[in-house]
Design a protein around this motif. Structure first.
Motif, PDB file in Angstrom:
ATOM      1  N   ASP A  93       0.853  -1.188   0.000  1.00  0.00           N
ATOM      2  CA  ASP A  93       0.000   0.000   0.000  1.00  0.00           C
ATOM      3  C   ASP A  93       0.888   1.237   0.000  1.00  0.00           C
ATOM      4  O   ASP A  93       1.561   1.533   0.985  1.00  0.00           O
ATOM      5  N   CYS A  94       0.873   1.968  -1.122  1.00  0.00           N
ATOM      6  CA  CYS A  94       1.656   3.205  -1.242  1.00  0.00           C
ATOM      7  C   CYS A  94       0.767   4.446  -1.199  1.00  0.00           C
ATOM      8  O   CYS A  94       1.248   5.555  -1.446  1.00  0.00           O
ATOM      9  N   ASP A  95      -0.515   4.243  -0.944  1.00  0.00           N
ATOM     10  CA  ASP A  95      -1.474   5.341  -0.942  1.00  0.00           C
ATOM     11  C   ASP A  95      -1.594   5.910   0.465  1.00  0.00           C
ATOM     12  O   ASP A  95      -1.932   5.171   1.399  1.00  0.00           O
ATOM     13  N   PRO A  96      -1.332   7.209   0.657  1.00  0.00           N
ATOM     14  CA  PRO A  96      -1.471   7.811   1.994  1.00  0.00           C
ATOM     15  C   PRO A  96      -2.866   7.671   2.586  1.00  0.00           C
ATOM     16  O   PRO A  96      -3.032   7.749   3.801  1.00  0.00           O
ATOM     17  N   ARG A 119      -4.478   4.959   2.719  1.00  0.00           N
ATOM     18  CA  ARG A 119      -4.460   3.670   3.403  1.00  0.00           C
ATOM     19  C   ARG A 119      -5.692   2.809   3.089  1.00  0.00           C
ATOM     20  O   ARG A 119      -6.120   2.005   3.902  1.00  0.00           O
ATOM     21  N   THR A 120      -6.233   2.937   1.896  1.00  0.00           N
ATOM     22  CA  THR A 120      -7.448   2.189   1.557  1.00  0.00           C
ATOM     23  C   THR A 120      -7.226   0.687   1.643  1.00  0.00           C
ATOM     24  O   THR A 120      -8.025  -0.042   2.244  1.00  0.00           O
ATOM     25  N   THR A 121      -6.128   0.217   1.053  1.00  0.00           N
ATOM     26  CA  THR A 121      -5.856  -1.222   1.081  1.00  0.00           C
ATOM     27  C   THR A 121      -5.458  -1.691   2.472  1.00  0.00           C
ATOM     28  O   THR A 121      -5.827  -2.792   2.899  1.00  0.00           O
ATOM     29  N   SER A 122      -4.733  -0.876   3.207  1.00  0.00           N
ATOM     30  CA  SER A 122      -4.366  -1.241   4.581  1.00  0.00           C
ATOM     31  C   SER A 122      -5.614  -1.375   5.448  1.00  0.00           C
ATOM     32  O   SER A 122      -5.720  -2.293   6.276  1.00  0.00           O
ATOM     33  N   ASP A 123      -6.570  -0.475   5.273  1.00  0.00           N
ATOM     34  CA  ASP A 123      -7.830  -0.561   6.020  1.00  0.00           C
ATOM     35  C   ASP A 123      -8.613  -1.802   5.605  1.00  0.00           C
ATOM     36  O   ASP A 123      -9.262  -2.445   6.434  1.00  0.00           O
ATOM     37  N   TRP A 124      -8.550  -2.134   4.315  1.00  0.00           N
ATOM     38  CA  TRP A 124      -9.221  -3.341   3.827  1.00  0.00           C
ATOM     39  C   TRP A 124      -8.611  -4.585   4.467  1.00  0.00           C
ATOM     40  O   TRP A 124      -9.336  -5.495   4.905  1.00  0.00           O
ATOM     41  N   ILE A 125      -7.302  -4.629   4.555  1.00  0.00           N
ATOM     42  CA  ILE A 125      -6.622  -5.760   5.189  1.00  0.00           C
ATOM     43  C   ILE A 125      -6.999  -5.854   6.663  1.00  0.00           C
ATOM     44  O   ILE A 125      -7.212  -6.954   7.199  1.00  0.00           O
ATOM     45  N   ILE A 155       1.903  -4.601   3.425  1.00  0.00           N
ATOM     46  CA  ILE A 155       2.793  -3.646   4.082  1.00  0.00           C
ATOM     47  C   ILE A 155       2.596  -2.280   3.442  1.00  0.00           C
ATOM     48  O   ILE A 155       2.027  -2.163   2.355  1.00  0.00           O
ATOM     49  N   GLN A 156       3.079  -1.253   4.124  1.00  0.00           N
ATOM     50  CA  GLN A 156       3.032   0.107   3.595  1.00  0.00           C
ATOM     51  C   GLN A 156       4.449   0.553   3.235  1.00  0.00           C
ATOM     52  O   GLN A 156       5.372   0.374   4.022  1.00  0.00           O
ATOM     53  N   ILE A 198       1.813  -7.008  -5.381  1.00  0.00           N
ATOM     54  CA  ILE A 198       0.847  -6.099  -5.995  1.00  0.00           C
ATOM     55  C   ILE A 198       0.945  -4.745  -5.304  1.00  0.00           C
ATOM     56  O   ILE A 198       0.717  -4.643  -4.098  1.00  0.00           O
ATOM     57  N   VAL A 199       1.311  -3.731  -6.061  1.00  0.00           N
ATOM     58  CA  VAL A 199       1.536  -2.396  -5.519  1.00  0.00           C
ATOM     59  C   VAL A 199       0.323  -1.529  -5.804  1.00  0.00           C
ATOM     60  O   VAL A 199      -0.057  -1.328  -6.963  1.00  0.00           O
TER      61      VAL A 199
END
Length: 224
Positions: free
Chosen positions: A37-40, A42-48, A63-64, A84-85
């Protein structure tokens, strides 16, 4: 293999596509997948995080990373089958670094003028990164398309616009469907929430078409 899902326009569903392809690879190929997750936002991090709260769902690592991530990605590529980035909707250092090492670059765009207006800049960026990473496969996938039959021409015209920039566009598309939002809120994917749904078929079609393109026959930028 490194797959970058990125682009300059926000709101086109990049995180959604990245998440669903990660689940597809986990299900279909039983692959060891890492989401970066490279997006500030954190959409994918929140999904995880939501996903980890459901013990019935298979674990997907995440990971971020931000900034100069080229060497990090090369190292991670040795440890995972697929990296997958997920980059945010803007031109930044992380996205350019990922492009310099990615096997595949997938650019989700809606068939809207404001999304298609990002193509000239994306063409320039891909051209620059192609010099460093000549085997990179870059493609556009149209997302959130209108489902009404009278809008088919709009979708085809958007594909023609993409092709005019000499960037490959996938035949497979996604339509606007509530199930994409519903599954993301639950940390799930459309493949898991309803495997028989039209949305699940769309994700399978995107992943299968993308991965069928060999790197040696990748994106070719032809300037007039």
């Amino acid at each position: 293999m490194i797959l970058l899902v990125g682009g300059e326009k926000g709101g086109a569903g990049k995180s959604c596509i990245a998440q669903n392809i990660a689940v597809y690879l986990t299900q279909k190929l039983h692959a060891n997948v890492l989401l970066v997750d490279c997006d500030p936002q954190r959409t994918t991090s929140d999904w995880i995080q939501a996903r980890n709260e459901d013990p019935t769902l298979p674990i997907i690592n995440c990971i971020q990373l931000y900034g100069k991530i080229r060497n990090d990605l090369l190292s991670l590529d040795q440890r995972y089958d697929y990296v997958i980035v997920d980059c945010g909707g803007q031109d930044n250092l992380a996205m350019r670094a990922a492009m310099s090492v990615a096997t595949y670059v997938l650019l989700p765009l809606r068939p809207k003028r404001r999304d298609l207006k990002t193509l000239p800049h994306m063409e320039d960026m891909l051209s620059t990164c192609k010099m460093v990473n000549p085997k990179m496969v870059a493609t556009v996938v149209l997302t959130q398309c209108p489902a009404l039959p009278n809008q088919l021409k709009r979708i085809e015209e958007a594909k023609e616009v993409v092709s005019s920039f000499h960037i490959k566009v996938l035949d497979a598309i996604t339509y606007y469907r509530n199930i994409y939002d519903d599954s993301e809120e639950q940390g799930s994917s459309v493949l898991e929430l309803d495997p028989g749904s039209k949305a699940a078929d769309e994700i399978r079609a995107i992943a299968e078409e993308l991965l069928s393109i060999p790197p040696e026959n990748s994106y070719e930028l032809i300037r007039a």
